[in-house]
Design a protein around this motif. Structure first.
Motif, PDB file in Angstrom:
ATOM      1  N   ALA A 139     -29.519  14.924  58.022  1.00  0.00           N
ATOM      2  CA  ALA A 139     -29.529  15.806  56.838  1.00  0.00           C
ATOM      3  C   ALA A 139     -30.913  16.629  56.863  1.00  0.00           C
ATOM      4  O   ALA A 139     -31.066  17.697  56.082  1.00  0.00           O
ATOM      5  N   SER A 140     -31.831  16.168  57.809  1.00  0.00           N
ATOM      6  CA  SER A 140     -32.989  17.229  57.924  1.00  0.00           C
ATOM      7  C   SER A 140     -32.836  18.592  58.243  1.00  0.00           C
ATOM      8  O   SER A 140     -33.672  19.313  58.139  1.00  0.00           O
ATOM      9  N   LEU A 141     -31.766  18.919  58.806  1.00  0.00           N
ATOM     10  CA  LEU A 141     -31.343  20.134  59.151  1.00  0.00           C
ATOM     11  C   LEU A 141     -31.261  21.213  58.266  1.00  0.00           C
ATOM     12  O   LEU A 141     -31.556  22.406  58.515  1.00  0.00           O
ATOM     13  N   ILE A 142     -31.313  20.626  56.873  1.00  0.00           N
ATOM     14  CA  ILE A 142     -31.287  21.748  55.720  1.00  0.00           C
ATOM     15  C   ILE A 142     -32.774  22.231  55.695  1.00  0.00           C
ATOM     16  O   ILE A 142     -33.094  23.349  55.309  1.00  0.00           O
ATOM     17  N   ASP A 143     -33.843  21.561  56.255  1.00  0.00           N
ATOM     18  CA  ASP A 143     -35.144  22.158  56.308  1.00  0.00           C
ATOM     19  C   ASP A 143     -34.999  23.575  57.073  1.00  0.00           C
ATOM     20  O   ASP A 143     -35.955  24.364  56.884  1.00  0.00           O
ATOM     21  N   SER A 144     -34.351  23.416  58.230  1.00  0.00           N
ATOM     22  CA  SER A 144     -34.397  24.436  59.088  1.00  0.00           C
ATOM     23  C   SER A 144     -33.755  25.640  58.378  1.00  0.00           C
ATOM     24  O   SER A 144     -34.065  26.870  58.482  1.00  0.00           O
ATOM     25  N   PHE A 145     -32.421  25.400  57.732  1.00  0.00           N
ATOM     26  CA  PHE A 145     -32.014  26.250  56.955  1.00  0.00           C
ATOM     27  C   PHE A 145     -32.914  27.106  55.824  1.00  0.00           C
ATOM     28  O   PHE A 145     -32.862  28.270  55.354  1.00  0.00           O
ATOM     29  N   GLU A 146     -33.683  26.270  55.180  1.00  0.00           N
ATOM     30  CA  GLU A 146     -34.577  26.690  53.995  1.00  0.00           C
ATOM     31  C   GLU A 146     -35.635  27.581  54.728  1.00  0.00           C
ATOM     32  O   GLU A 146     -36.239  28.448  54.113  1.00  0.00           O
ATOM     33  N   LEU A 147     -36.137  27.404  56.079  1.00  0.00           N
ATOM     34  CA  LEU A 147     -36.964  28.061  57.000  1.00  0.00           C
ATOM     35  C   LEU A 147     -36.223  29.528  56.982  1.00  0.00           C
ATOM     36  O   LEU A 147     -36.929  30.463  56.921  1.00  0.00           O
TER      37      LEU A 147
END
Length: 286
Positions: free
Chosen positions: A133-141
């Motif tokens: 789920a932490s991949l969403i941080d990459s998409f927010e970046l």
């Protein structure tokens, strides 16, 4: 035979830069506004997920032609403008459009698999099944690079260059200019492109600040006996018309609850492509 003073006044008479304004307006509509449209109308087979698409090639051309037109526009200014500031702004425009190109190309691929622009990144259905789920941080970046950093480095120096150019577009009251027919012909498409920059680029605050600065400059120069020439009038009228278009756009979508959730706060200016994915995408697919 006219005397020396008459010849000098003829030579100093401002000329409307039809070639540059026409080139800037047309290439902006085709290479910038038309870029996502190309992605929309082309078959998916023409848009590989791991290679640049035709729309991205248009963006690359925009990254080259826009700085060149801006430089040429500055060269024709009747007033000597600060070169260092202009060169720094041009460099920033190139960097901003390049950052936006990379980030936006990934966003376009996400749209092909169900990403919805009218929702925030975390609210998108395709993001809720990411593992980990932490991949969403990459998409927010990624969204930060596209919507915040890329747009800021693109639009702030762009509007600054236009304002610097505008500050040199003044003439004496005795030579007061009116816009030629060609300028009136370009007014609506030029204002339409600024409307697109304001709405899709979310640059309303930057735009209104630039517009107020232009208005204040006109008031200041009038006290010195100077008025805007034909190029200055073209910019001023284009910005004024764009402001009217934005007001109409906001009024039409004022009660749209979904778009208001996407654009919270006092400065509610919905994006055209968010409107498309919310209201029109399903209809076009049917």
């Amino acid at each position: 035979m006219p005397g020396p003073r008459e010849l000098e006044s003829v030579q100093l008479k401002p000329q409307f830069h039809l070639d540059l304004w026409f080139g800037f307006t047309i290439q902006s509509w085709i290479l910038d506004v038309g870029r996502p449209v190309v992605m929309l109308v082309l078959p998916e087979d023409w848009i590989p997920l791991n290679r640049p698409s035709p729309g991205e090639y248009l963006h690359m051309v925009y990254n080259i032609t826009t700085p060149l037109i801006l430089l040429k526009l500055i060269e024709r200014s009747p007033r000597t403008l600060p070169r260092l500031a202009i060169h720094l702004c041009i460099i920033a425009v190139v960097m901003g459009t390049s950052i936006h190109l990379v980030a936006d190309s990934i966003t376009q691929r996400l749209l092909m698999i169900g990403y919805q622009l009218h929702l925030s990144i975390r609210e998108n259905p395709i993001m809720k099944n990411l593992d980990p789920a932490s991949l969403i941080d990459s998409f927010e970046l990624l969204g930060f690079y596209e919507q915040t950093l890329g747009h800021s480095m693109w639009y702030i120096p762009l509007f600054l260059i236009l304002f610097i150019f505008f500050s040199g577009c003044f003439t004496h009251r005795k030579q007061e200019e009116k816009m030629p027919p060609a300028a009136w012909f370009l007014l609506v498409p030029s204002a339409g492109y600024y409307w697109y920059l304001i709405t899709e680029g979310q640059t309303f605050i930057l735009f209104i600040f630039t517009f107020f600065a232009m208005t204040a400059t006109v008031m200041h120069q009038r006290r010195r006996g100077l008025v805007p020439d034909c190029n200055g009038l073209f910019l001023l009228y284009s910005f004024s018309t764009a402001l009217v278009l934005v007001a109409v756009w906001v009024a039409c979508l004022w009660n749209d609850g979904v778009l208001r959730r996407k654009h919270p706060g006092v400065m509610y200016v919905p994006q055209p492509w968010a409107f498309y994915t919310l209201h029109l995408q399903q209809r076009t697919r049917k």
